[in-house]
Motif scaffolding. Structure first.
Motif, PDB file in Angstrom:
ATOM      1  N   GLN A  53      -0.821 -14.667   2.924  1.00  0.00           N
ATOM      2  CA  GLN A  53      -1.201 -13.292   1.924  1.00  0.00           C
ATOM      3  C   GLN A  53      -0.097 -13.585   1.019  1.00  0.00           C
ATOM      4  N   LYS A  54      -1.057 -13.219  -0.444  1.00  0.00           N
ATOM      5  CA  LYS A  54       0.066 -12.552  -1.202  1.00  0.00           C
ATOM      6  C   LYS A  54      -0.034 -11.442  -1.719  1.00  0.00           C
ATOM      7  N   GLN A  55      -1.063 -10.634  -1.246  1.00  0.00           N
ATOM      8  CA  GLN A  55      -2.305  -9.847  -1.416  1.00  0.00           C
ATOM      9  C   GLN A  55      -2.232  -8.793  -0.285  1.00  0.00           C
ATOM     10  N   LEU A  56      -2.109  -8.079  -0.567  1.00  0.00           N
ATOM     11  CA  LEU A  56      -3.064  -6.794   0.590  1.00  0.00           C
ATOM     12  C   LEU A  56      -3.860  -5.663   0.328  1.00  0.00           C
ATOM     13  N   PHE A  57      -4.961  -5.452   0.374  1.00  0.00           N
ATOM     14  CA  PHE A  57      -5.267  -4.508  -0.419  1.00  0.00           C
ATOM     15  C   PHE A  57      -5.501  -3.480   0.584  1.00  0.00           C
ATOM     16  N   VAL A  58      -5.531  -2.303   0.456  1.00  0.00           N
ATOM     17  CA  VAL A  58      -5.750  -1.400   0.652  1.00  0.00           C
ATOM     18  C   VAL A  58      -6.147  -0.140   0.630  1.00  0.00           C
ATOM     19  N   ASN A  59      -6.296   0.208   1.557  1.00  0.00           N
ATOM     20  CA  ASN A  59      -8.198   1.413   0.833  1.00  0.00           C
ATOM     21  C   ASN A  59      -7.519   2.533   0.759  1.00  0.00           C
ATOM     22  N   SER A  60      -7.658   3.063  -0.366  1.00  0.00           N
ATOM     23  CA  SER A  60      -7.473   4.616  -1.130  1.00  0.00           C
ATOM     24  C   SER A  60      -7.925   5.595  -0.222  1.00  0.00           C
ATOM     25  N   ALA A 141      -1.431   4.460  -9.802  1.00  0.00           N
ATOM     26  CA  ALA A 141      -0.076   4.071 -11.032  1.00  0.00           C
ATOM     27  C   ALA A 141       1.163   3.499 -10.975  1.00  0.00           C
ATOM     28  N   GLN A 142       1.513   3.487  -9.230  1.00  0.00           N
ATOM     29  CA  GLN A 142       2.640   2.833  -9.435  1.00  0.00           C
ATOM     30  C   GLN A 142       2.021   1.352  -9.082  1.00  0.00           C
ATOM     31  N   ARG A 143       3.099  -0.085  -9.242  1.00  0.00           N
ATOM     32  CA  ARG A 143       3.598  -1.274  -8.207  1.00  0.00           C
ATOM     33  C   ARG A 143       3.631  -1.864  -6.830  1.00  0.00           C
ATOM     34  N   TYR A 144       2.879  -2.152  -6.117  1.00  0.00           N
ATOM     35  CA  TYR A 144       3.792  -1.516  -4.883  1.00  0.00           C
ATOM     36  C   TYR A 144       3.511  -3.418  -4.754  1.00  0.00           C
ATOM     37  N   VAL A 145       4.431  -3.447  -3.517  1.00  0.00           N
ATOM     38  CA  VAL A 145       4.821  -5.012  -2.671  1.00  0.00           C
ATOM     39  C   VAL A 145       5.486  -4.840  -1.182  1.00  0.00           C
ATOM     40  N   LEU A 161       0.951  -5.277  -2.898  1.00  0.00           N
ATOM     41  CA  LEU A 161      -0.028  -4.517  -2.225  1.00  0.00           C
ATOM     42  C   LEU A 161      -0.641  -3.443  -3.236  1.00  0.00           C
ATOM     43  N   VAL A 162      -1.486  -4.051  -3.167  1.00  0.00           N
ATOM     44  CA  VAL A 162      -3.098  -3.274  -4.071  1.00  0.00           C
ATOM     45  C   VAL A 162      -4.016  -2.196  -3.730  1.00  0.00           C
ATOM     46  N   ILE A 163      -3.955  -1.220  -4.269  1.00  0.00           N
ATOM     47  CA  ILE A 163      -4.818   0.253  -3.289  1.00  0.00           C
ATOM     48  C   ILE A 163      -5.794  -0.322  -4.776  1.00  0.00           C
ATOM     49  N   SER A 164      -7.355   0.195  -3.355  1.00  0.00           N
ATOM     50  CA  SER A 164      -8.443  -0.221  -3.821  1.00  0.00           C
ATOM     51  C   SER A 164      -8.736   0.802  -3.554  1.00  0.00           C
ATOM     52  N   ARG A 165     -10.343   1.318  -4.442  1.00  0.00           N
ATOM     53  CA  ARG A 165     -11.164   2.420  -4.349  1.00  0.00           C
ATOM     54  C   ARG A 165     -12.403   1.952  -3.737  1.00  0.00           C
TER      55      ARG A 165
END
Length: 165
Positions: A53-60, A141-145, A161-165
């Protein structure tokens, strides 16, 4: 007449195959949504120094998120050990630069390093580990990896690491 019947038979078979495939795709989408609801994301590492996986989505909406790291390769931890570190994108190189000095006993992360949001233990082929952290530590507002901190691995083994809503 016979060729017409054969044609319609093939057409019906093709449509049934398409319907089955469409249902399978729909199921996979539902499975991904369920994964978000459970606040656990899955990350696979392999023997070619890659995260699948190149992206992981974290549910806010999650209080805590758990990263399930699965090493799908066969090589032992001493030959191709991997971990996962979560940090700000701007901190990744500094954490990685300190990895050799930190050593495998510390999972290639300097103990107490405040730049690190989460770090898993180092695992080898066929092994699985989990690491959890509070979503409140993440600023949208920040970029995470996420990356593997084993010396040199971070160059290839990293993702967003993407924060999803």
């Amino acid at each position: 007449m016979r060729s017409t019947g054969l044609f319609f038979g093939m057409l019906v078979t093709g449509l049934l195959s398409f319907a089955t495939t469409a249902n399978e795709v729909e199921f996979k989408v539902q499975d991904t949504d369920a994964q978000d609801t459970n606040c656990e994301v899955r990350l696979e590492a392999n023997d070619r120094m890659q995260f699948v996986q190149k992206q992981l989505f974290v549910n806010s909406t999650c209080e805590t998120v758990t990263v399930l790291l699965q090493h799908i390769g066969k090589l032992p931890v001493t030959a191709m050990g991997h971990n996962v570190v979560v940090a700000l994108a701007s901190d990744m190189q500094g954490i990685a630069a300190d990895s050799f000095k930190a050593g495998v006993a510390n999972h290639y992360v300097t103990p107490g390093d405040e730049r690190v949001i989460a770090v898993s233990k180092v695992i080898g082929g066929g092994e699985t580990t989990r690491v959890s952290f509070a979503v409140a530590k993440l600023d949208p507002a920040q970029r995470y990896v996420f990356f593997c901190a084993a010396p040199g691995h971070w160059v290839m083994m990293k993702g967003e690491l993407v924060i999803s809503r």
